[in-house]
Design an enzyme around this catalytic site. Structure first.
Site, PDB file in Angstrom:
ATOM      1  N   ASN A   8      11.179  11.137 -20.425  1.00 53.16           N
ATOM      2  CA  ASN A   8      10.046  10.507 -19.544  1.00 53.16           C
ATOM      3  C   ASN A   8       9.842  11.432 -18.603  1.00 53.16           C
ATOM      4  O   ASN A   8      10.658  11.935 -17.767  1.00 53.16           O
ATOM      5  CB  ASN A   8      10.728   9.144 -19.218  1.00 53.16           C
ATOM      6  CG  ASN A   8       9.631   8.263 -18.560  1.00 53.16           C
ATOM      7  OD1 ASN A   8       9.013   8.854 -17.434  1.00 53.16           O
ATOM      8  ND2 ASN A   8       9.555   7.023 -18.705  1.00 53.16           N
ATOM      9  N   ARG A  19       3.072  16.580  -2.733  1.00 53.18           N
ATOM     10  CA  ARG A  19       2.360  17.474  -2.198  1.00 53.18           C
ATOM     11  C   ARG A  19       1.072  17.566  -3.003  1.00 53.18           C
ATOM     12  O   ARG A  19       0.895  17.415  -4.241  1.00 53.18           O
ATOM     13  CB  ARG A  19       2.990  18.941  -2.019  1.00 53.18           C
ATOM     14  CG  ARG A  19       4.184  18.778  -1.344  1.00 53.18           C
ATOM     15  CD  ARG A  19       4.003  18.867   0.170  1.00 53.18           C
ATOM     16  NE  ARG A  19       5.026  19.033   1.142  1.00 53.18           N
ATOM     17  CZ  ARG A  19       5.957  18.119   1.575  1.00 53.18           C
ATOM     18  NH1 ARG A  19       5.490  16.847   1.161  1.00 53.18           N
ATOM     19  NH2 ARG A  19       6.805  18.324   2.320  1.00 53.18           N
ATOM     20  N   HIS A  44       4.524   6.653 -18.228  1.00 54.74           N
ATOM     21  CA  HIS A  44       4.043   5.109 -18.050  1.00 54.74           C
ATOM     22  C   HIS A  44       2.882   5.230 -16.992  1.00 54.74           C
ATOM     23  O   HIS A  44       3.268   5.323 -15.628  1.00 54.74           O
ATOM     24  CB  HIS A  44       5.188   4.277 -17.423  1.00 54.74           C
ATOM     25  CG  HIS A  44       4.860   2.792 -17.269  1.00 54.74           C
ATOM     26  ND1 HIS A  44       5.772   1.863 -17.364  1.00 54.74           N
ATOM     27  CD2 HIS A  44       3.760   2.255 -16.886  1.00 54.74           C
ATOM     28  CE1 HIS A  44       5.183   0.826 -16.864  1.00 54.74           C
ATOM     29  NE2 HIS A  44       4.000   0.946 -16.631  1.00 54.74           N
ATOM     30  N   ARG A  46       0.499   4.057 -14.481  1.00 58.77           N
ATOM     31  CA  ARG A  46       0.365   2.976 -13.804  1.00 58.77           C
ATOM     32  C   ARG A  46      -0.885   3.040 -13.249  1.00 58.77           C
ATOM     33  O   ARG A  46      -1.484   3.948 -12.817  1.00 58.77           O
ATOM     34  CB  ARG A  46       1.555   2.460 -12.665  1.00 58.77           C
ATOM     35  CG  ARG A  46       2.843   2.459 -13.270  1.00 58.77           C
ATOM     36  CD  ARG A  46       4.078   1.979 -12.428  1.00 58.77           C
ATOM     37  NE  ARG A  46       5.340   1.739 -12.975  1.00 58.77           N
ATOM     38  CZ  ARG A  46       5.912   0.607 -13.305  1.00 58.77           C
ATOM     39  NH1 ARG A  46       4.916  -0.531 -13.215  1.00 58.77           N
ATOM     40  NH2 ARG A  46       6.824   0.558 -13.954  1.00 58.77           N
ATOM     41  N   HIS A  51       2.704   8.118 -10.131  1.00 55.12           N
ATOM     42  CA  HIS A  51       3.566   9.191 -10.720  1.00 55.12           C
ATOM     43  C   HIS A  51       2.665   9.811 -11.789  1.00 55.12           C
ATOM     44  O   HIS A  51       1.664  10.806 -11.324  1.00 55.12           O
ATOM     45  CB  HIS A  51       4.931   8.881 -11.014  1.00 55.12           C
ATOM     46  CG  HIS A  51       5.076   7.532 -11.628  1.00 55.12           C
ATOM     47  ND1 HIS A  51       4.262   7.039 -12.771  1.00 55.12           N
ATOM     48  CD2 HIS A  51       5.696   6.506 -11.240  1.00 55.12           C
ATOM     49  CE1 HIS A  51       4.641   5.762 -13.223  1.00 55.12           C
ATOM     50  NE2 HIS A  51       5.572   5.383 -12.206  1.00 55.12           N
ATOM     51  N   GLU A  76       3.776   4.215 -22.197  1.00 59.66           N
ATOM     52  CA  GLU A  76       4.279   2.854 -21.826  1.00 59.66           C
ATOM     53  C   GLU A  76       3.372   2.274 -20.507  1.00 59.66           C
ATOM     54  O   GLU A  76       2.625   2.784 -20.040  1.00 59.66           O
ATOM     55  CB  GLU A  76       5.646   2.991 -21.074  1.00 59.66           C
ATOM     56  CG  GLU A  76       6.708   3.426 -21.950  1.00 59.66           C
ATOM     57  CD  GLU A  76       8.116   3.571 -21.167  1.00 59.66           C
ATOM     58  OE1 GLU A  76       7.817   3.311 -19.859  1.00 59.66           O
ATOM     59  OE2 GLU A  76       9.109   3.665 -21.852  1.00 59.66           O
ATOM     60  N   THR A 106       9.527  -0.246 -11.276  1.00 58.78           N
ATOM     61  CA  THR A 106       9.873   0.115 -12.493  1.00 58.78           C
ATOM     62  C   THR A 106      10.043  -1.046 -13.296  1.00 58.78           C
ATOM     63  O   THR A 106      10.073  -2.257 -12.795  1.00 58.78           O
ATOM     64  CB  THR A 106      11.371   0.711 -12.411  1.00 58.78           C
ATOM     65  OG1 THR A 106      11.506   1.477 -13.673  1.00 58.78           O
ATOM     66  CG2 THR A 106      12.480   0.011 -12.009  1.00 58.78           C
ATOM     67  N   HIS A 198      16.374   2.827 -19.935  1.00 57.54           N
ATOM     68  CA  HIS A 198      16.443   2.357 -18.641  1.00 57.54           C
ATOM     69  C   HIS A 198      17.922   2.559 -18.114  1.00 57.54           C
ATOM     70  O   HIS A 198      18.792   2.127 -18.747  1.00 57.54           O
ATOM     71  CB  HIS A 198      16.022   0.768 -18.287  1.00 57.54           C
ATOM     72  CG  HIS A 198      15.327   0.492 -16.947  1.00 57.54           C
ATOM     73  ND1 HIS A 198      14.136   0.991 -16.880  1.00 57.54           N
ATOM     74  CD2 HIS A 198      15.974   0.328 -15.868  1.00 57.54           C
ATOM     75  CE1 HIS A 198      13.871   0.618 -15.624  1.00 57.54           C
ATOM     76  NE2 HIS A 198      14.933   0.352 -14.970  1.00 57.54           N
TER      77      HIS A 198
END
Length: 248
Positions: A8, A19, A44, A46, A51, A76, A106, A198
């Site tokens: 991941n 930055r 994942h 979002r 991220h 995901e 998360t 996880h």
């Protein structure tokens, strides 16, 4: 067959996003992980792109297609319209659907497969028609697996956060492994494949793999990225592959 490892990249992307610079490179780190034997890459994306950014998806797709055609891309997310459009464009081999609120830091719980059936069934059918394997995030509840299978999904991904939280309590860890194992047994009994993810680590993976010998895949980000700061990404991938039961 040994459990496959999907790396991941969310934590790598989060570090990059501190930055306005292109490093660490998400695709560069992904390349190192795949070259070291990872089976695939997981992201994942979002809605707030805190991220993984939407622009990372075609770059990761191209990396796999051009350099690692045997690897898999796993995306995901919560099945909103925007997410499903991203998936259609990125053509992942696997889509893992999670019941996350966009504000969650998360994923921390699985689907209610009965209450959410009307949402999940058409989405699962759409994704499978687009050529993806579909996995649904699931709590370690054996009684929920028949309802999971009724959605038409291919696999469940067992949420292993409670297991990861037992790192200082061996007795609690053993109880959580058994809970996960019982849920996996129930999933296998209704024809589902089983993934897990996880808070998995080099230390806690081997007991899980021993209890669930048919475990198809684990996707690991936080613990693996933390170890990579100490060991480097390539060696960390090899360490996690050994923890999954692979011969490295």
């Amino acid at each position: 067959m040994a459990t496959a490892l999907s790396v991941n990249l969310n934590a790598v992307a989060m570090l990059r996003n501190r930055r306005d610079l292109p490093w660490p490179s998400v695709t560069g780190i992904g390349r190192i992980a795949l070259a070291a034997g990872a089976h695939g890459l997981t992201v994942h994306p979002r809605p707030d792109q805190r991220h993984i950014r939407f622009s990372d998806l075609p770059a990761i797709r191209q990396l796999i297609d051009d350099e690692f055609p045997g690897a898999e891309f796993n995306i995901e997310g919560y099945p909103s319209g925007d997410f499903l459009d991203l998936v259609a464009a990125a053509r992942p081999e696997q889509v893992t659907l999670v019941p996350d609120d966009p504000s969650q830091p998360t994923s921390d719980h699985g689907w209610d497969f009965v209450a959410d059936a009307a949402l999940l069934k058409p989405v699962v059918a759409r994704l499978k028609a687009e050529g993806a394997r579909v996995s649904l995030f699931a709590d370690a509840e054996p009684g929920a697996m028949a309802a999971a299978a009724d959605t038409g999904c291919d696999r469940v991904e067992l949420y292993t956060g409670p297991y990861g939280g037992t790192f200082a309590d061996p007795d609690a860890a053993a109880r959580e492994v058994e809970r996960l194992g019982a849920a996996a047994d129930a999933a296998f009994a209704v024809g589902l494949g089983v993934n897990a993810g996880h808070d998995l680590t080099v230390a806690n993976l081997p007991p899980l793999v021993r209890r669930i010998p048919g475990l198809a895949e684990v996707s690991i980000g936080h613990g693996l990225t933390a170890d990579a700061l100490e060991y480097g990404m390539a060696e960390t991938v090899r360490r996690f592959r050994r923890a999954c039961g692979q011969v490295v």
